[in-house]
Design a protein around this motif. Sequence first.
Motif, short mmCIF file in Angstrom:
data_model
loop_
_atom_site.label_atom_id
_atom_site.label_comp_id
_atom_site.label_asym_id
_atom_site.label_seq_id
_atom_site.Cartn_x
_atom_site.Cartn_y
_atom_site.Cartn_z
N ALA A 1 27.26 30.86 86.58
CA ALA A 1 26.85 30.02 85.45
C ALA A 1 27.91 30.02 84.36
CB ALA A 1 25.52 30.51 84.89
N PHE A 2 28.59 31.14 84.17
CA PHE A 2 29.60 31.24 83.11
C PHE A 2 30.99 30.82 83.57
CE2 PHE A 2 26.39 34.13 81.36
CZ PHE A 2 26.32 33.63 80.07
N ILE B 1 22.85 39.49 94.05
CA ILE B 1 22.57 38.06 94.03
C ILE B 1 22.39 37.58 92.59
CG2 ILE B 1 20.90 36.27 94.72
CD1 ILE B 1 20.33 38.10 97.20
N GLY B 2 21.63 38.32 91.80
CA GLY B 2 21.42 37.95 90.41
C GLY B 2 22.71 37.96 89.62
N PHE B 3 23.54 38.97 89.83
CA PHE B 3 24.83 39.04 89.15
C PHE B 3 25.71 37.86 89.52
CE2 PHE B 3 29.30 40.33 89.13
CZ PHE B 3 29.46 40.59 87.78
N ASN B 4 25.71 37.50 90.80
CA ASN B 4 26.52 36.37 91.26
C ASN B 4 26.04 35.06 90.63
OD1 ASN B 4 28.58 35.14 92.80
ND2 ASN B 4 27.07 34.55 94.34
#
Length: 67
Positions: free
Chosen positions: A44-45, A36-39
């Motif tokens: 964002a980028f 989830i954090g990676f997604n």
Amino acid sequence: MSLDKAVLAFAGTMVLISVALTFWVSPLFVWFTVFIGFNMIQSAFTGFCPAAMIFRKLGFKAGCAFN
């Protein structure tokens, strides 16, 4: 509710669920939290967010998340 608010609420809910699963079911669910954090970082980028695409199809309109 705007599209931005819906995505933020969904992401927060998924993080809380993954932490609860890690605590009460198996420590291996921590990888769900990592995913989830990676997604969130990649969206964002890159601007690519599958949840936003789904919410848009459900009828949520784009708008500022903080109004």
